[in-house]
Design a protein around this motif. Structure first.
Motif, PDB file in Angstrom:
ATOM      1  N   ARG A   1      10.471   7.937  -1.062  1.00  0.00           N
ATOM      2  CA  ARG A   1       9.560   8.863  -0.375  1.00  0.00           C
ATOM      3  C   ARG A   1       8.956   9.867  -1.358  1.00  0.00           C
ATOM      4  NH1 ARG A   1      13.508  12.960   3.108  1.00  0.00           N
ATOM      5  NH2 ARG A   1      13.917  14.416   1.399  1.00  0.00           N
ATOM      6  N   LYS A   2       7.738  10.295  -1.056  1.00  0.00           N
ATOM      7  CA  LYS A   2       6.990  11.202  -1.920  1.00  0.00           C
ATOM      8  C   LYS A   2       6.741  12.539  -1.257  1.00  0.00           C
ATOM      9  CE  LYS A   2       4.699   7.158  -3.880  1.00  0.00           C
ATOM     10  NZ  LYS A   2       3.429   6.471  -4.218  1.00  0.00           N
TER      11      LYS A   2
ATOM     12  N   THR B   1      -0.357   6.591   4.052  1.00  0.00           N
ATOM     13  CA  THR B   1      -0.925   7.940   3.999  1.00  0.00           C
ATOM     14  C   THR B   1      -1.129   8.478   5.412  1.00  0.00           C
ATOM     15  OG1 THR B   1      -3.193   7.101   3.993  1.00  0.00           O
ATOM     16  CG2 THR B   1      -2.130   7.407   1.854  1.00  0.00           C
TER      17      THR B   1
ATOM     18  N   VAL C   1       4.737   7.338   1.295  1.00  0.00           N
ATOM     19  CA  VAL C   1       5.737   6.396   0.820  1.00  0.00           C
ATOM     20  C   VAL C   1       5.041   5.064   0.576  1.00  0.00           C
ATOM     21  CG1 VAL C   1       6.397   5.612   3.133  1.00  0.00           C
ATOM     22  CG2 VAL C   1       8.050   5.446   1.256  1.00  0.00           C
ATOM     23  N   ASN C   2       5.558   4.297  -0.388  1.00  0.00           N
ATOM     24  CA  ASN C   2       4.996   2.977  -0.663  1.00  0.00           C
ATOM     25  C   ASN C   2       5.635   1.938   0.244  1.00  0.00           C
ATOM     26  OD1 ASN C   2       5.116   0.246  -2.515  1.00  0.00           O
ATOM     27  ND2 ASN C   2       3.239   1.423  -2.831  1.00  0.00           N
TER      28      ASN C   2
ATOM     29  N   THR D   1       0.831  -1.198   0.000  1.00  0.00           N
ATOM     30  CA  THR D   1       0.000   0.000   0.000  1.00  0.00           C
ATOM     31  C   THR D   1       0.865   1.246   0.000  1.00  0.00           C
ATOM     32  OG1 THR D   1      -1.827   1.130   1.129  1.00  0.00           O
ATOM     33  CG2 THR D   1      -0.121   0.179   2.512  1.00  0.00           C
ATOM     34  N   ASP D   2       0.253   2.363  -0.355  1.00  0.00           N
ATOM     35  CA  ASP D   2       0.852   3.671  -0.134  1.00  0.00           C
ATOM     36  C   ASP D   2       0.475   4.127   1.269  1.00  0.00           C
ATOM     37  OD1 ASP D   2       2.199   4.113  -2.533  1.00  0.00           O
ATOM     38  OD2 ASP D   2       0.413   4.885  -3.534  1.00  0.00           O
TER      39      ASP D   2
ATOM     40  N   ASP E   1      -3.118  11.842   1.471  1.00  0.00           N
ATOM     41  CA  ASP E   1      -1.992  12.018   0.556  1.00  0.00           C
ATOM     42  C   ASP E   1      -0.955  10.914   0.776  1.00  0.00           C
ATOM     43  OD1 ASP E   1      -3.137  14.212  -0.524  1.00  0.00           O
ATOM     44  OD2 ASP E   1      -1.803  15.685   0.415  1.00  0.00           O
ATOM     45  N   PRO E   2      -0.432  10.282  -0.323  1.00  0.00           N
ATOM     46  CA  PRO E   2       0.575   9.223  -0.152  1.00  0.00           C
ATOM     47  C   PRO E   2       1.900   9.796   0.332  1.00  0.00           C
ATOM     48  CG  PRO E   2       0.275   9.706  -2.479  1.00  0.00           C
ATOM     49  CD  PRO E   2      -0.767  10.503  -1.744  1.00  0.00           C
TER      50      PRO E   2
ATOM     51  N   GLN F   1       5.756  -2.356   0.851  1.00  0.00           N
ATOM     52  CA  GLN F   1       5.427  -3.668   0.314  1.00  0.00           C
ATOM     53  C   GLN F   1       5.959  -4.756   1.244  1.00  0.00           C
ATOM     54  OE1 GLN F   1       3.708  -4.306  -2.629  1.00  0.00           O
ATOM     55  NE2 GLN F   1       3.394  -2.103  -2.906  1.00  0.00           N
TER      56      GLN F   1
END
Length: 402
Positions: A194-195, A90, A209-210, A87-88, A206-207, A212
């Protein structure tokens, strides 16, 4: 004395019409060109006859003998790796980013703090609510004592208790708001890029970081409905990837979709793979092989022997025949003994295994087939077999640097 003997002849030439002279010239030209073309046609016919009757040189090829083997029937499919959880991450509440506490690509455990947002205003509000709650609790306790002494009514005691409970609930709600501004990893996994940046305002959802979960990892693939009775949970599957030649990964089927897709008549299967070294990543394409549990007899030849065509697959079968009495070599000397001829034969092919392919119809064990040089061949072409350099024909090929 004048000679009159030639006078009539000269007069005759002068009296000939121009069209007669032109016709004579054209007739001569036609005869000349006709002779040239006739000679050229005779030369071309002789050349064609020479090449048609000239013995064709034998084509050098490699050959392999078809073998009868027992192969365990395998199923094949293609699929895609997916994360068990992915997931992202948030933020549930909006705010300005105060701290970033992770590095891209970092492994994290569930609950690890990733980001903190600015909570100065919320903490100030919390302190005010805590003061109000403290006062409300004191008044509640005092009114309870007065109520026991019958100095105040029971209704007043209950009112003070309700006010205290309300202010305490407001304190807990404010603490929950502050907690939402501390973003934590929801599960174990590997972080992506990172975003966000320090000081950036992020809105709820708002995302940031992803994330997994890569170990273990799942593989989703589909099979036709005819295979439904041939697979079961717990069965072992083997996955190979084009980007990792010579390497295979074993997994176990953990789930089978109970519903058949009415559009494709396929059903979904999911397998689980151990992935401690994180070599497998979500989104990777994989080829899957699985054992169907039954052996069958097949005729096996190298895949290079097959000519794959839209109208059918074919092989060139080598046959030994006796030479005819009128066969001669390039020097005109008679040829004796036997020769090798190839004849194209259409076949039906089955499963592949490494460099080998199973032929289900059209070929018998012991027959020899051409494995290289197929583009130079035609039906009844003569060949010579030179197997000094053979194409690969291994059921489990490995790269040379493995």
């Amino acid at each position: 004395m004048t000679d009159h003997t030639d006078t009539p002849r000269k007069g005759f030439l002068r009296r000939q019409p121009p069209n007669v002279l032109m016709g004579t010239v054209l007739f001569g030209a036609v005869l000349l060109f006709g002779a040239v073309f006739a000679i050229k046609a005779m030369i071309a016919k002789g050349t064609n006859d020479f090449f048609d009757n000239m013995p064709q040189p034998a084509v050098a090829v490699t050959a392999s003998t078809a073998k009868g083997e027992r192969w365990r029937e395998n199923g094949e499919a293609v699929g895609t790796f997916v994360a068990v959880n992915g997931t992202d991450v948030t933020a549930e509440a909006g705010g300005v980013i105060r701290e970033i506490l992770f590095q891209p690509g970092q492994r994290v455990k569930a609950g690890t703090v990733l980001v903190r947002l600015n909570t100065a205003n919320e903490e100030a509000t919390l302190r005010a609510l805590e003061a109000s709650a403290k006062q409300a609790v004191q008044q509640r306790d005092r009114w309870r004592e007065l109520g026991k002494q019958k100095l105040v009514s029971l209704a007043e005691v209950e009112e003070r208790a309700t006010q205290a409970a309300t202010t305490l609930a407001q304190v807990e709600a404010q603490r929950a708001v502050i907690a939402l501004k501390t973003v934590r990893a929801p599960f174990d996994g590997v972080l992506g890029i990172r975003k966000i940046n320090l000081g950036q305002y992020v809105a709820p959802g708002d995302p940031l970081v992803n994330l997994q979960a890569l170990d273990p990892i799942l593989l989703d693939f589909t099979l036709p409905q005819q295979r439904l009775a041939q697979v079961a949970e717990g069965s072992v599957v083997r996955a190979t990837l084009d980007g990792m030649p010579g390497k295979a990964f074993d997994g176990t089927i953990v789930a089978i979709e109970p519903q058949i897709d009415p559009q494709t008549r396929n059903f979904k299967v999911q397998a689980r793979f151990s992935n401690e070294d994180l070599a497998l990543r979500p989104g990777m394409f994989a080829r899957i092989a699985f054992d169907l549990g039954s052996d069958r007899s097949v005729v096996v030849i190298p895949q290079t022997a097959i000519t794959f065509n839209p109208y059918g697959n074919a092989v060139f079968v080598i046959e030994e025949v006796k030479r005819g009495p009128d066969e001669k070599d390039a020097k005109g000397q008679p040829l004796t003994g036997n020769k090798l001829l190839v004849r194209q034969r259409f076949v039906k092919t089955g499963a592949t295994r490494g460099d080998l392919i199973a032929v289900t119809e059209g070929l018998k064990p012991g027959e020899r087939v051409v494995t290289s040089g197929l583009l130079k061949l035609r039906n009844d072409a003569e060949v010579t077999v030179n197997n000094k350099v053979q194409p690969a024909a291994d059921a489990a090929p490995k790269p040379g640097n493995s």
